[in-house]
Design a protein around this motif. Structure first.
Motif, short mmCIF file in Angstrom:
data_model
loop_
_atom_site.label_atom_id
_atom_site.label_comp_id
_atom_site.label_asym_id
_atom_site.label_seq_id
_atom_site.Cartn_x
_atom_site.Cartn_y
_atom_site.Cartn_z
N PRO A 56 87.01 -8.17 65.45
CA PRO A 56 86.24 -8.54 64.26
C PRO A 56 87.06 -8.40 62.99
CG PRO A 56 85.36 -6.52 65.25
CD PRO A 56 86.51 -6.94 66.09
N VAL A 57 87.04 -9.44 62.16
CA VAL A 57 87.80 -9.41 60.90
C VAL A 57 86.85 -9.69 59.75
CG1 VAL A 57 89.75 -10.36 59.62
CG2 VAL A 57 89.82 -10.35 62.10
N VAL A 58 86.99 -8.93 58.68
CA VAL A 58 86.17 -9.18 57.48
C VAL A 58 87.11 -9.52 56.33
CG1 VAL A 58 84.55 -8.18 55.84
CG2 VAL A 58 84.32 -7.67 58.26
N GLY A 59 86.86 -10.65 55.68
CA GLY A 59 87.69 -11.09 54.56
C GLY A 59 87.06 -10.69 53.23
N ILE A 60 87.89 -10.17 52.35
CA ILE A 60 87.44 -9.89 50.97
C ILE A 60 88.23 -10.83 50.05
CG2 ILE A 60 87.33 -8.17 49.13
CD1 ILE A 60 86.93 -6.00 51.18
N PRO A 61 87.56 -11.78 49.39
CA PRO A 61 88.26 -12.78 48.58
C PRO A 61 89.05 -12.14 47.44
CG PRO A 61 85.92 -13.34 48.86
CD PRO A 61 86.10 -11.96 49.37
N MET A 105 82.48 -4.97 46.96
CA MET A 105 82.90 -5.75 48.14
C MET A 105 83.49 -4.85 49.22
SD MET A 105 84.53 -9.28 46.70
CE MET A 105 83.48 -10.69 46.30
N GLY A 106 84.33 -3.89 48.81
CA GLY A 106 84.96 -2.97 49.78
C GLY A 106 83.90 -2.17 50.51
N ASN A 107 82.93 -1.68 49.76
CA ASN A 107 81.84 -0.89 50.33
C ASN A 107 81.01 -1.74 51.30
OD1 ASN A 107 78.68 -0.28 49.72
ND2 ASN A 107 79.85 1.60 49.96
N THR A 108 80.72 -2.96 50.91
CA THR A 108 79.90 -3.86 51.75
C THR A 108 80.63 -4.21 53.04
OG1 THR A 108 78.93 -4.77 49.74
CG2 THR A 108 78.61 -6.05 51.75
N ALA A 109 81.95 -4.38 52.96
CA ALA A 109 82.74 -4.74 54.15
C ALA A 109 82.61 -3.66 55.22
CB ALA A 109 84.20 -4.95 53.78
N VAL A 110 82.72 -2.40 54.80
CA VAL A 110 82.64 -1.30 55.78
C VAL A 110 81.22 -1.15 56.29
CG1 VAL A 110 82.98 1.17 56.14
CG2 VAL A 110 84.62 -0.11 54.76
N SER A 111 80.23 -1.29 55.41
CA SER A 111 78.84 -1.18 55.85
C SER A 111 78.54 -2.23 56.91
CB SER A 111 77.87 -1.37 54.68
OG SER A 111 78.08 -0.34 53.77
N TYR A 112 79.05 -3.44 56.67
CA TYR A 112 78.84 -4.54 57.64
C TYR A 112 79.41 -4.15 59.00
CZ TYR A 112 79.58 -9.02 59.96
OH TYR A 112 79.60 -10.03 60.90
N LEU A 113 80.66 -3.69 59.02
CA LEU A 113 81.30 -3.36 60.29
C LEU A 113 80.65 -2.15 60.96
CD1 LEU A 113 85.07 -3.88 59.38
CD2 LEU A 113 83.76 -5.22 61.04
N SER A 114 80.24 -1.18 60.14
CA SER A 114 79.71 0.06 60.71
C SER A 114 78.38 -0.16 61.43
CB SER A 114 79.57 1.13 59.64
OG SER A 114 78.53 0.76 58.76
N GLY A 156 78.02 -2.22 63.59
CA GLY A 156 78.37 -2.70 64.93
C GLY A 156 78.52 -4.20 65.00
N ASN A 157 78.63 -4.85 63.83
CA ASN A 157 78.82 -6.30 63.83
C ASN A 157 80.18 -6.65 64.40
OD1 ASN A 157 76.44 -7.50 62.52
ND2 ASN A 157 77.02 -6.16 60.82
N ILE A 158 80.18 -7.54 65.34
CA ILE A 158 81.47 -7.91 65.92
C ILE A 158 81.91 -9.30 65.48
CG2 ILE A 158 81.42 -6.41 67.95
CD1 ILE A 158 80.43 -9.01 69.47
N LYS A 159 81.02 -9.99 64.75
CA LYS A 159 81.38 -11.33 64.26
C LYS A 159 82.20 -11.19 62.99
CE LYS A 159 78.27 -14.87 65.78
NZ LYS A 159 76.82 -14.87 65.84
N SER A 160 83.24 -12.02 62.88
CA SER A 160 84.03 -12.02 61.66
C SER A 160 83.18 -12.51 60.50
CB SER A 160 85.26 -12.91 61.84
OG SER A 160 86.11 -12.29 62.77
N ALA A 161 83.51 -12.05 59.29
CA ALA A 161 82.67 -12.39 58.14
C ALA A 161 83.50 -12.37 56.87
CB ALA A 161 81.52 -11.38 58.02
N ALA A 162 82.93 -12.94 55.82
CA ALA A 162 83.55 -12.84 54.49
C ALA A 162 82.54 -12.17 53.58
CB ALA A 162 83.91 -14.21 53.96
N ILE A 163 83.05 -11.37 52.66
CA ILE A 163 82.18 -10.73 51.67
C ILE A 163 82.28 -11.60 50.41
CG2 ILE A 163 81.71 -8.59 50.42
CD1 ILE A 163 81.59 -8.34 53.53
N CYS A 164 81.17 -12.24 50.08
CA CYS A 164 81.22 -13.22 48.98
C CYS A 164 80.39 -12.76 47.78
CB CYS A 164 80.68 -14.56 49.47
SG CYS A 164 81.71 -15.24 50.77
N TYR A 165 80.64 -13.41 46.67
CA TYR A 165 79.88 -13.14 45.45
C TYR A 165 79.14 -14.43 45.12
CZ TYR A 165 78.97 -11.30 40.77
OH TYR A 165 78.38 -10.82 39.63
#
Ligand code: F6P
Length: 325
Positions: A121-126, A272-281, A283-292
């Motif tokens: 799982p990968v999370v992108g932060i723009p 965004m950094g906080n949201t990225a970790v919350s998303y992964l924690s 148990g989400n295994i789908k890759s995602a982007a944190i957008c505004y």
């Protein structure tokens, strides 16, 4: 799948506010008992096995700094399947379950390929000063870059007025006209030249000449760089050779990519950094982007953020011209 360990890297051009996002990722993860490994020098560091565990204090005192403490690169090797396999093997050996990538849409495409190939799982932060990533209204670094360019152009205006000169000031942004538009409006530029758009030199020259006739003491033309710096020299040559107008050129360049992040960049990057970790924690295994979007930080499919967003803001050119009469 529970996430016990996260890797984080910065990729492509650095942008002010990256460090705020790194800090937010590390501190949020540590607060959730998740280990965090900083990967040095972007995707290349993943291939070269360059990891550094981040603890609470290793991300202290970085909120106010430009650049990226993890350093960055544009990795050719990660474009190859062999390179990505090496990167995956290194992540596996370190028992890293997920990756957070700070970068632009090119870095996100690489992240998605990596995720598809190896199930990570990968999370992108723009994060790019160009603010040109589809799917998000904002990318980290844009506000600081615009602010730095505004300060530079204000200084140029001082000397331009004293000497009754015309200046052509080139700003960064590659294909994206966003920095040019914002700087143009905020600095009272007389004209903007966008990359990849027909330029009306007659119109620019007429505007400058009528300004002089009205008693204006200076003119500033903002140029968006396009694929590579230097478009300004073409504008200068045209004006001189075909319109008998002399103009000085100033290419702002990388000055726009450094410096302390503004309030906006610190705030959005932290969220965004906080949201990225919350998303992964969760148990989400789908890759995602944190957008505004609409003033909110939200999570979207990573694939929504692969395109280069080029808003040719025609109305803004008219705004600039109508306010600089
Ligand atoms: O990071 C985006 C950007 O600053 C663009 O605005 C610019 O065209 C490009 O990177 C410059 O890249 P480099 O520093 O690799 O020459």
């Amino acid at each position: 799948m529970g996430i016990n360990s996260i890797g984080i890297l910065t990729s492509g051009g650095d942008s002010p506010g990256m460090n705020c996002a790194i800090r937010a990722v590390a501190r949020t993860a540590i607060g959730k008992n998740i280990s965090v490994f900083g990967v040095l020098r972007g995707y290349q560091g993943l291939i070269d096995n360059r990891f550094r565990q981040l603890d609470r204090s290793s991300v202290g005192n970085i909120l106010q700094t430009g650049g990226t403490i993890l350093q960055t690169s544009r990795s050719e090797e990660f474009r190859t399947k062999e390179g990505r396999k090496k990167a995956f093997d290194n992540m596996k050996a370190k028992a890293i379950d997920a990756l957070i990538v700070l970068g632009g849409n090119g870095s996100f495409k690489g992240a998605n390929l990596f995720s598809d190939e190896f199930g990570v799982p990968v999370v992108g932060i723009p994060s790019t000063i160009d603010n040109d990533i589809s799917g998000t209204d904002y990318s980290i670094g844009f506000d600081t870059a615009v602010q730095s360019a505004i300060e530079a152009v204000d200084r140029i205006r001082d000397t331009a007025s004293s000497h009754e000169r015309t200046f052509i000031v080139e700003v960064m942004g590659r294909k994206s006209p966003s920095i040019a538009v914002h700087v143009g409006v905020c600095c009272g530029a007389e004209n903007i030249v966008f990359p990849y758009k027909d330029v009306s030199y007659d119109r620019i020259a007429n505007d400058i000449k009528s300004g002089i006739n009205k008693g204006k003491t200076s003119s500033i033309i903002i140029v968006g760089e396009g694929d590579k710096p230097g478009l300004s020299y073409e504008v200068q040559k045209e004006l001189e050779n075909n319109h008998n107008l002399k103009a000085h050129v100033c290419i702002l360049g990388h000055i726009q990519r450094g410096g302390a992040p503004t309030h906006q960049d610190r705030f959005i990057a932290s969220k965004m950094g906080n949201t990225a970790v919350s998303y992964l924690s969760k148990g989400n295994i789908k890759s995602a982007a944190i957008c505004y979007q609409g003033g909110e930080v939200i999570t979207k499919p990573l694939s929504d953020c692969f395109e280069t967003k080029i808003d040719y803001e025609k109305n803004y050119l008219e705004l600039v011209r109508s306010l600089s009469i």
